[in-house]
Design a protein around this motif. Structure first.
Motif, mmCIF file in Angstrom:
data_model
loop_
_atom_site.group_PDB
_atom_site.id
_atom_site.type_symbol
_atom_site.label_atom_id
_atom_site.label_comp_id
_atom_site.label_asym_id
_atom_site.label_seq_id
_atom_site.Cartn_x
_atom_site.Cartn_y
_atom_site.Cartn_z
ATOM 1 N N VAL A 7 33.910 40.577 51.660
ATOM 2 C CA VAL A 7 32.854 41.388 51.042
ATOM 3 C C VAL A 7 32.827 41.114 49.539
ATOM 4 O O VAL A 7 33.883 41.023 48.894
ATOM 5 N N VAL A 8 31.612 41.003 48.991
ATOM 6 C CA VAL A 8 31.424 40.911 47.544
ATOM 7 C C VAL A 8 30.575 42.101 47.108
ATOM 8 O O VAL A 8 29.472 42.304 47.621
ATOM 9 N N SER A 9 31.102 42.890 46.168
ATOM 10 C CA SER A 9 30.415 44.072 45.665
ATOM 11 C C SER A 9 30.133 43.887 44.178
ATOM 12 O O SER A 9 31.057 43.686 43.387
ATOM 13 N N LEU A 10 28.859 43.964 43.798
ATOM 14 C CA LEU A 10 28.442 43.775 42.404
ATOM 15 C C LEU A 10 27.915 45.085 41.832
ATOM 16 O O LEU A 10 26.905 45.619 42.312
ATOM 17 N N SER A 11 28.600 45.626 40.846
ATOM 18 C CA SER A 11 28.140 46.833 40.126
ATOM 19 C C SER A 11 27.878 48.015 41.056
ATOM 20 O O SER A 11 26.905 48.750 40.880
ATOM 21 N N ALA A 12 28.725 48.205 42.039
ATOM 22 C CA ALA A 12 28.471 49.264 43.021
ATOM 23 C C ALA A 12 28.891 50.638 42.506
ATOM 24 O O ALA A 12 30.002 50.795 41.993
ATOM 25 N N PRO A 13 28.024 51.649 42.670
ATOM 26 C CA PRO A 13 28.476 53.025 42.431
ATOM 27 C C PRO A 13 29.359 53.487 43.588
ATOM 28 O O PRO A 13 29.235 52.992 44.710
ATOM 29 N N GLU A 14 30.233 54.429 43.318
ATOM 30 C CA GLU A 14 31.109 54.944 44.371
ATOM 31 C C GLU A 14 30.313 55.656 45.456
ATOM 32 O O GLU A 14 30.649 55.552 46.647
ATOM 33 N N THR A 15 29.275 56.365 45.049
ATOM 34 C CA THR A 15 28.388 57.029 45.997
ATOM 35 C C THR A 15 26.948 56.749 45.603
ATOM 36 O O THR A 15 26.638 56.538 44.420
ATOM 37 N N THR B 162 40.283 46.056 55.309
ATOM 38 C CA THR B 162 41.426 45.129 55.388
ATOM 39 C C THR B 162 41.031 43.696 55.051
ATOM 40 O O THR B 162 41.902 42.862 54.813
ATOM 41 N N MET B 163 39.728 43.402 55.055
ATOM 42 C CA MET B 163 39.275 42.045 54.725
ATOM 43 C C MET B 163 39.290 41.849 53.206
ATOM 44 O O MET B 163 39.357 42.817 52.443
ATOM 45 N N PRO B 164 39.252 40.600 52.730
ATOM 46 C CA PRO B 164 39.212 40.351 51.284
ATOM 47 C C PRO B 164 37.952 40.941 50.651
ATOM 48 O O PRO B 164 36.869 40.891 51.241
ATOM 49 N N VAL B 165 38.115 41.486 49.453
ATOM 50 C CA VAL B 165 36.994 42.073 48.719
ATOM 51 C C VAL B 165 37.021 41.576 47.276
ATOM 52 O O VAL B 165 38.074 41.586 46.626
ATOM 53 N N LEU B 166 35.854 41.152 46.798
ATOM 54 C CA LEU B 166 35.669 40.809 45.388
ATOM 55 C C LEU B 166 34.800 41.880 44.757
ATOM 56 O O LEU B 166 33.672 42.129 45.206
ATOM 57 N N TYR B 167 35.330 42.535 43.728
ATOM 58 C CA TYR B 167 34.576 43.505 42.949
ATOM 59 C C TYR B 167 34.223 42.887 41.602
ATOM 60 O O TYR B 167 35.105 42.350 40.914
ATOM 61 N N GLU C 24 33.182 51.361 35.497
ATOM 62 C CA GLU C 24 34.164 52.391 35.828
ATOM 63 C C GLU C 24 34.209 52.649 37.333
ATOM 64 O O GLU C 24 35.288 52.776 37.924
ATOM 65 N N SER C 25 33.028 52.703 37.979
ATOM 66 C CA SER C 25 33.010 52.938 39.423
ATOM 67 C C SER C 25 33.600 51.749 40.174
ATOM 68 O O SER C 25 34.308 51.920 41.175
ATOM 69 N N THR C 26 33.340 50.547 39.672
ATOM 70 C CA THR C 26 33.897 49.342 40.302
ATOM 71 C C THR C 26 35.411 49.329 40.201
ATOM 72 O O THR C 26 36.111 48.992 41.172
ATOM 73 N N GLU C 27 35.942 49.690 39.061
ATOM 74 C CA GLU C 27 37.398 49.773 38.893
ATOM 75 C C GLU C 27 37.995 50.817 39.837
ATOM 76 O O GLU C 27 39.046 50.585 40.447
ATOM 77 N N ALA C 28 37.315 51.963 39.972
ATOM 78 C CA ALA C 28 37.816 53.026 40.850
ATOM 79 C C ALA C 28 37.805 52.579 42.314
ATOM 80 O O ALA C 28 38.749 52.846 43.065
ATOM 81 N N LEU C 29 36.758 51.876 42.719
ATOM 82 C CA LEU C 29 36.681 51.390 44.094
ATOM 83 C C LEU C 29 37.770 50.360 44.378
ATOM 84 O O LEU C 29 38.416 50.386 45.426
ATOM 85 N N SER C 30 37.979 49.465 43.426
ATOM 86 C CA SER C 30 39.031 48.465 43.598
ATOM 87 C C SER C 30 40.407 49.127 43.707
ATOM 88 O O SER C 30 41.228 48.751 44.558
ATOM 89 N N LYS C 31 40.639 50.119 42.894
ATOM 90 C CA LYS C 31 41.922 50.819 42.916
ATOM 91 C C LYS C 31 42.159 51.499 44.262
ATOM 92 O O LYS C 31 43.305 51.584 44.743
ATOM 93 N N ALA C 32 41.069 51.970 44.892
ATOM 94 C CA ALA C 32 41.190 52.672 46.171
ATOM 95 C C ALA C 32 41.291 51.722 47.361
ATOM 96 O O ALA C 32 41.578 52.157 48.481
ATOM 97 N N THR C 33 41.053 50.438 47.121
ATOM 98 C CA THR C 33 41.068 49.447 48.204
ATOM 99 C C THR C 33 42.488 48.908 48.351
ATOM 100 O O THR C 33 42.833 47.858 47.820
ATOM 101 N N ALA D 127 43.167 42.267 52.303
ATOM 102 C CA ALA D 127 43.960 41.038 52.258
ATOM 103 C C ALA D 127 43.943 40.433 50.864
ATOM 104 O O ALA D 127 44.925 39.828 50.424
ATOM 105 N N GLU D 128 42.822 40.569 50.164
ATOM 106 C CA GLU D 128 42.731 40.227 48.742
ATOM 107 C C GLU D 128 41.832 41.265 48.101
ATOM 108 O O GLU D 128 40.762 41.579 48.617
ATOM 109 N N ASN D 129 42.262 41.803 46.982
ATOM 110 C CA ASN D 129 41.482 42.789 46.239
ATOM 111 C C ASN D 129 41.320 42.235 44.822
ATOM 112 O O ASN D 129 42.184 42.413 43.974
ATOM 113 N N ARG D 130 40.206 41.555 44.598
ATOM 114 C CA ARG D 130 39.994 40.898 43.308
ATOM 115 C C ARG D 130 39.008 41.720 42.485
ATOM 116 O O ARG D 130 37.908 42.031 42.935
ATOM 117 N N LEU D 131 39.395 42.040 41.273
ATOM 118 C CA LEU D 131 38.551 42.801 40.349
ATOM 119 C C LEU D 131 38.224 41.929 39.150
ATOM 120 O O LEU D 131 39.118 41.484 38.438
#
Length: 242
Positions: free
Chosen positions: A156-164, A178-183, A194-203, A207-211
Motif C-alpha cells: 500500500v502507498v498512502s500519500l498525505s492521508a488524514p487519519e479519518t 501486515t503488508m508493506p506500507v509506504l507513507y 502530522e496525520s501521516t506520521e501518526a498513521l505510520s506510528k500506529a502501523t 512487513a515494511e513501514n516506510r515513512l
C-alpha cells in the motif's frame, strides 16, 4: 447527480430494445447509436474505448473506472477529494509503460467498498499481485480497504492521508495491516504530515513501514510532480510487484 457509466449504458440498452420492438420506418428498425464510452473529461476517444469500465463496489453500487495495461500485477489508484480519476492519469500512463495493469477509480463516494470491489475486479481479470495507492482521502481509503481485503494485497502507498475522513477511520485499520506500507507527506502540508506520521506510528505489524516526510508544501498527487518522490514511489511498487 450525473449518471454513472453503467447507468448510462443501461439506459442506452433500454432505448435500443424499445426501438427494436417498435420496428418500421425507413431505417428498417435499426437501433440508435450506443452511448459512447465514458471519457471522464480527460481521456482520448481511443483511451475511453479501450479502457472505460464499470464494476460493483463491495456494497453492489456501480463504480466507473479506467482499466489499462497488461500483466499479472496491478496498481489500483484512488483520487483526492478535490479531484477525480483524471488526477491520476499521468501517473497511470507511466505505470502502464512500466508493465503494470492499472485501475483508476472514479469515486462514487463509497471509498472503502470501492477499494474492496476494485481488488475483486482485478482478481477476476487474472491479476495475481495487487498494489494500492491513494492520495489524501484516497489514501485513507486504501489504508482502511487494505485491512478488509482477503487475501491481503501485496503493498500500500498512502500519500498525505488524514487519519479519518467522513466515515472512514484509517487510524483504527492500520494496526491490522501486515503488508508493506509506504507513507509519504510533505513537511509544509503540516496537518497531513502530522496525520501521516501518526498513521505510520500506529502501523506496527507491517512487513515494511516506510515513512517519507518530503520537502515542500505539496499535497497528495502533487508531490509526485517532483521526480525524486515519484522515484521513491515506483521503487517501492517495484519491490513488491511480485
Amino acid at each position: 447527480m450525473p449518471l454513472t457509466l453503467r447507468a448510462r449504458l443501461c439506459a442506452a440498452s433500454a432505448a435500443v430494445l424499445l426501438l427494436a420492438g417498435c420496428g418500421g420506418g425507413d431505417d428498417g428498425g435499426q437501433a440508435a447509436d450506443a452511448t459512447p464510452p465514458e471519457d471522464f473529461g480527460c481521456l482520448t476517444a481511443a483511451q475511453a474505448k479501450a479502457g472505460s469500465v464499470g464494476y460493483d463496489d463491495a456494497g453492489a453500487n456501480p463504480v466507473d473506472a479506467w482499466f489499462g495495461g497488461k500483466g499479472d500485477t496491478a496498481v489500483l489508484l484512488m483520487h483526492q477529494a478535490d479531484g477525480d480519476m483524471c488526477q491520476w492519469m499521468p501517473q497511470a500512463d507511466l505505470l502502464v509503460k512500466d508493465g503494470y495493469r492499472v485501475l483508476v477509480v472514479d469515486s462514487n463516494g463509497s471509498e472503502v467498498p470501492e477499494v474492496v470491489g476494485g481488488v475483486a475486479f482485478l482478481r477476476d481479470k487474472g491479476v495475481r499481485h495487487v498494489l494500492l495507492m491513494g492520495a489524501s482521502k484516497g489514501g485513507t481509503a486504501v489504508l482502511e480497504g487494505a485491512a478488509s481485503v482477503d487475501p491481503p494485497v501485496d503493498a500500500v502507498v498512502s500519500l498525505s492521508a488524514p487519519e479519518t475522513y467522513g466515515t472512514m477511520d484509517a487510524s483504527s485499520a492500520v494496526p491490522r495491516l501486515t503488508m508493506p506500507v509506504l507513507y509519504m507527506a510533505a513537511a509544509g502540508d503540516t496537518a497531513f504530515a502530522e496525520s501521516t506520521e501518526a498513521l505510520s506510528k500506529a502501523t506496527k505489524k507491517a512487513a515494511e513501514n516506510r515513512l517519507d516526510i518530503v520537502g515542500g508544501p505539496q499535497h497528495g498527487v502533487g508531490m509526485l510532480s517532483y521526480d525524486p518522490n515519484w522515484a521513491t514511489v515506483t521503487a517501492f511498487l517495484k519491490k513488491y510487484a511480485g
